[in-house]
Design a protein around this motif. Structure first.
Motif, PDB file in Angstrom:
ATOM      1  N   GLU A   1       0.827  -1.207   0.000  1.00 35.45           N
ATOM      2  CA  GLU A   1       0.000   0.000   0.000  1.00 35.45           C
ATOM      3  C   GLU A   1       0.862   1.258   0.000  1.00 35.45           C
ATOM      4  O   GLU A   1       0.582   2.235  -0.707  1.00 35.45           O
ATOM      5  CB  GLU A   1      -0.914   0.002   1.233  1.00 35.45           C
ATOM      6  CG  GLU A   1      -2.027  -1.031   1.198  1.00 35.45           C
ATOM      7  CD  GLU A   1      -2.779  -1.078   2.515  1.00 35.45           C
ATOM      8  OE1 GLU A   1      -2.454  -0.262   3.409  1.00 35.45           O
ATOM      9  OE2 GLU A   1      -3.681  -1.928   2.652  1.00 35.45           O
ATOM     10  N   ILE A   2       1.942   1.241   0.782  1.00 36.33           N
ATOM     11  CA  ILE A   2       2.805   2.415   0.899  1.00 36.33           C
ATOM     12  C   ILE A   2       3.522   2.709  -0.421  1.00 36.33           C
ATOM     13  O   ILE A   2       3.601   3.856  -0.862  1.00 36.33           O
ATOM     14  CB  ILE A   2       3.832   2.217   2.033  1.00 36.33           C
ATOM     15  CG1 ILE A   2       3.122   2.235   3.395  1.00 36.33           C
ATOM     16  CG2 ILE A   2       4.920   3.289   1.986  1.00 36.33           C
ATOM     17  CD1 ILE A   2       4.022   1.894   4.561  1.00 36.33           C
ATOM     18  N   VAL A   3       4.050   1.657  -1.073  1.00 35.23           N
ATOM     19  CA  VAL A   3       4.790   1.884  -2.322  1.00 35.23           C
ATOM     20  C   VAL A   3       3.860   1.989  -3.521  1.00 35.23           C
ATOM     21  O   VAL A   3       4.276   2.408  -4.606  1.00 35.23           O
ATOM     22  CB  VAL A   3       5.845   0.775  -2.560  1.00 35.23           C
ATOM     23  CG1 VAL A   3       6.852   0.753  -1.438  1.00 35.23           C
ATOM     24  CG2 VAL A   3       5.188  -0.594  -2.726  1.00 35.23           C
ATOM     25  N   GLY A   4       2.595   1.585  -3.328  1.00 34.30           N
ATOM     26  CA  GLY A   4       1.607   1.744  -4.393  1.00 34.30           C
ATOM     27  C   GLY A   4       1.673   0.708  -5.484  1.00 34.30           C
ATOM     28  O   GLY A   4       1.253   0.966  -6.619  1.00 34.30           O
ATOM     29  N   ALA A   5       2.178  -0.487  -5.152  1.00 36.03           N
ATOM     30  CA  ALA A   5       2.262  -1.541  -6.168  1.00 36.03           C
ATOM     31  C   ALA A   5       2.452  -2.899  -5.504  1.00 36.03           C
ATOM     32  O   ALA A   5       3.053  -2.985  -4.420  1.00 36.03           O
ATOM     33  CB  ALA A   5       3.431  -1.277  -7.121  1.00 36.03           C
ATOM     34  N   PRO A   6       1.945  -3.965  -6.130  1.00 34.59           N
ATOM     35  CA  PRO A   6       2.259  -5.313  -5.636  1.00 34.59           C
ATOM     36  C   PRO A   6       3.763  -5.550  -5.765  1.00 34.59           C
ATOM     37  O   PRO A   6       4.417  -4.995  -6.654  1.00 34.59           O
ATOM     38  CB  PRO A   6       1.469  -6.234  -6.577  1.00 34.59           C
ATOM     39  CG  PRO A   6       0.455  -5.363  -7.226  1.00 34.59           C
ATOM     40  CD  PRO A   6       1.063  -3.996  -7.308  1.00 34.59           C
ATOM     41  N   LEU A   7       4.305  -6.383  -4.879  1.00 36.89           N
ATOM     42  CA  LEU A   7       5.745  -6.629  -4.869  1.00 36.89           C
ATOM     43  C   LEU A   7       6.104  -8.064  -5.216  1.00 36.89           C
ATOM     44  O   LEU A   7       7.260  -8.369  -5.496  1.00 36.89           O
ATOM     45  CB  LEU A   7       6.317  -6.283  -3.484  1.00 36.89           C
ATOM     46  CG  LEU A   7       6.157  -4.816  -3.071  1.00 36.89           C
ATOM     47  CD1 LEU A   7       6.541  -4.627  -1.612  1.00 36.89           C
ATOM     48  CD2 LEU A   7       6.990  -3.912  -3.971  1.00 36.89           C
ATOM     49  N   PHE A   8       5.108  -8.957  -5.180  1.00 40.94           N
ATOM     50  CA  PHE A   8       5.374 -10.372  -5.420  1.00 40.94           C
ATOM     51  C   PHE A   8       4.436 -10.930  -6.488  1.00 40.94           C
ATOM     52  O   PHE A   8       3.297 -10.475  -6.636  1.00 40.94           O
ATOM     53  CB  PHE A   8       5.180 -11.186  -4.135  1.00 40.94           C
ATOM     54  CG  PHE A   8       6.192 -10.895  -3.060  1.00 40.94           C
ATOM     55  CD1 PHE A   8       7.429 -11.518  -3.065  1.00 40.94           C
ATOM     56  CD2 PHE A   8       5.895 -10.000  -2.043  1.00 40.94           C
ATOM     57  CE1 PHE A   8       8.359 -11.249  -2.080  1.00 40.94           C
ATOM     58  CE2 PHE A   8       6.816  -9.722  -1.046  1.00 40.94           C
ATOM     59  CZ  PHE A   8       8.059 -10.352  -1.064  1.00 40.94           C
ATOM     60  N   ALA A   9       4.959 -11.921  -7.208  1.00 44.84           N
ATOM     61  CA  ALA A   9       4.129 -12.753  -8.069  1.00 44.84           C
ATOM     62  C   ALA A   9       3.813 -14.017  -7.286  1.00 44.84           C
ATOM     63  O   ALA A   9       4.728 -14.672  -6.773  1.00 44.84           O
ATOM     64  CB  ALA A   9       4.867 -13.082  -9.362  1.00 44.84           C
ATOM     65  N   ARG A  10       2.552 -14.331  -7.138  1.00 42.20           N
ATOM     66  CA  ARG A  10       2.138 -15.459  -6.318  1.00 42.20           C
ATOM     67  C   ARG A  10       1.823 -16.660  -7.175  1.00 42.20           C
ATOM     68  O   ARG A  10       1.167 -16.553  -8.205  1.00 42.20           O
ATOM     69  CB  ARG A  10       0.922 -15.059  -5.467  1.00 42.20           C
ATOM     70  CG  ARG A  10       1.249 -13.999  -4.418  1.00 42.20           C
ATOM     71  CD  ARG A  10       0.020 -13.306  -3.862  1.00 42.20           C
ATOM     72  NE  ARG A  10       0.344 -12.463  -2.714  1.00 42.20           N
ATOM     73  CZ  ARG A  10       0.818 -11.238  -2.806  1.00 42.20           C
ATOM     74  NH1 ARG A  10       1.030 -10.713  -3.999  1.00 42.20           N
ATOM     75  NH2 ARG A  10       1.084 -10.534  -1.720  1.00 42.20           N
ATOM     76  N   SER A  11       2.304 -17.841  -6.752  1.00 44.96           N
ATOM     77  CA  SER A  11       2.034 -19.087  -7.461  1.00 44.96           C
ATOM     78  C   SER A  11       1.934 -20.214  -6.445  1.00 44.96           C
ATOM     79  O   SER A  11       2.138 -20.007  -5.244  1.00 44.96           O
ATOM     80  CB  SER A  11       3.154 -19.391  -8.471  1.00 44.96           C
ATOM     81  OG  SER A  11       4.352 -19.742  -7.792  1.00 44.96           O
ATOM     82  N   SER A  12       1.650 -21.416  -6.927  1.00 45.36           N
ATOM     83  CA  SER A  12       1.537 -22.568  -6.027  1.00 45.36           C
ATOM     84  C   SER A  12       2.869 -22.913  -5.378  1.00 45.36           C
ATOM     85  O   SER A  12       2.921 -23.579  -4.344  1.00 45.36           O
ATOM     86  CB  SER A  12       1.014 -23.789  -6.799  1.00 45.36           C
ATOM     87  OG  SER A  12       1.884 -24.098  -7.885  1.00 45.36           O
ATOM     88  N   LYS A  13       3.978 -22.444  -5.972  1.00 47.18           N
ATOM     89  CA  LYS A  13       5.307 -22.742  -5.430  1.00 47.18           C
ATOM     90  C   LYS A  13       5.764 -21.717  -4.396  1.00 47.18           C
ATOM     91  O   LYS A  13       6.797 -21.899  -3.766  1.00 47.18           O
ATOM     92  CB  LYS A  13       6.323 -22.806  -6.576  1.00 47.18           C
ATOM     93  CG  LYS A  13       6.051 -23.936  -7.559  1.00 47.18           C
ATOM     94  CD  LYS A  13       7.112 -23.970  -8.651  1.00 47.18           C
ATOM     95  CE  LYS A  13       6.856 -25.107  -9.624  1.00 47.18           C
ATOM     96  NZ  LYS A  13       7.867 -25.145 -10.712  1.00 47.18           N
ATOM     97  N   GLY A  14       4.998 -20.646  -4.232  1.00 48.29           N
ATOM     98  CA  GLY A  14       5.382 -19.640  -3.267  1.00 48.29           C
ATOM     99  C   GLY A  14       5.360 -18.254  -3.879  1.00 48.29           C
ATOM    100  O   GLY A  14       4.613 -17.986  -4.822  1.00 48.29           O
TER     101      GLY A  14
END
Length: 285
Positions: free
Chosen positions: A44-57
């Motif tokens: 929220e603070i940086v204004g963007a998602p930081l991770f790509a989420r998948s079944s592996k983590g």
């Protein structure tokens, strides 16, 4: 505007290093929900998602990769400031292997700064050729290493490009109608083959007038006017200069230098590695 909270950055880096929120939560002695909330708050603070989420983590996306080095620098600087203000100093011993070309030049100011801030950390400097140092590193006889990146089968913490420039004494006259006199690295140096390839690619008529086994030998041979030698810009001796590429002088030879650290090194070695990687430009030209 919101400041980047170190607690949020610490949670972020724990997820980066471990790959899962569960693992990061265990490492930080917090609940999974608490770490997830910290990551959401940071996003929220940086204004963007930081991770790509998948079944592996979780893996860093483009924005996360931008933030990561800043997060590490912020936390490292915070720790450093706290130690300096409180008078705390690390203690221990670090074995650092360095090629001679760097030990006597750009590395001096970096290690001086580190030593001034951490006077109780003992630094063992092992100066040798690229291949000797790479072998010592593989045998776990060094904590850290700075050498030619092609000699080490590991990913460096930081890598920067360098050039071997063709150097001669300032009053040296190129023998335009004769073979170019070249001061060459000895057979144990990995840079020798790259220099030979550069000479061959340029189609030059040349001959080896001196074989140098150390930086001192190379610098001395060039300085007394024996011939032209390939040297890093930072090691060009007084009274000498880099020659401009021409029909009689090849282009500089490109090489890569890497900074390496063994896994599971001591706190003081890890801190020295961070100290160097925060400002890689201080090592590069």
């Amino acid at each position: 505007m919101h400041d980047l909270d170190p607690h949020l950055l610490r949670a972020f880096l724990a997820v980066v290093d471990i790959g899962t929120v569960n693992g990061a939560a265990a490492a930080l002695h917090r609940t999974q929900a608490a770490v997830s909330m910290q990551i959401r708050r940071l996003e929220e603070i940086v204004g963007a998602p930081l991770f790509a989420r998948s079944s592996k983590g979780l893996t860093l996306n483009a924005e996360g990769r931008v933030l990561e080095p800043y997060a590490r620098e912020i936390l490292t600087l915070g720790d450093e400031a706290r130690k300096r203000v409180s008078g705390q100093h690390m203690e221990g011993r670090v074995k650092l292997g360095v090629v001679e070309d760097f030990a006597a030049t750009r590395l001096v100011e970096i290690l001086k700064s580190f030593r001034d801030q951490n006077p109780k950390v003992q630094l063992d400097l092992i100066i040798a050729g690229n291949r000797q140092l790479a072998a010592l590193f593989e045998q776990d006889k060094l904590d850290m290493l700075i050498c030619d990146s092609l000699e080490v089968p590991h990913t460096p913490l930081v890598e920067w490009p360098e050039q071997l420039q063709w150097v001669a004494r300032s009053d040296f006259s190129l023998p335009l109608s004769e073979a170019l006199p070249v001061v060459m690295f000895d057979g144990g140096c990995p840079w020798r083959n790259r220099v030979l390839e550069a000479l061959a690619a340029h189609g030059l008529h040349w001959h080896m007038v001196c074989e140098a086994s150390t930086l001192v030998a190379m610098a001395t041979a060039v300085q007394v006017g024996i011939g032209v030698g390939p040297m890093l810009a930072a090691t060009i001796p007084p009274g000498c200069h880099a020659l401009i590429p021409s029909a009689h002088i090849p282009e500089p030879v490109a090489i890569g230098i890497g900074l390496y650290s063994r896994a599971n090194v001591s706190d003081e070695a890890h801190y020295l590695a961070d100290f160097m990687t925060r400002m890689p430009g201080r090592l590069a030209v």
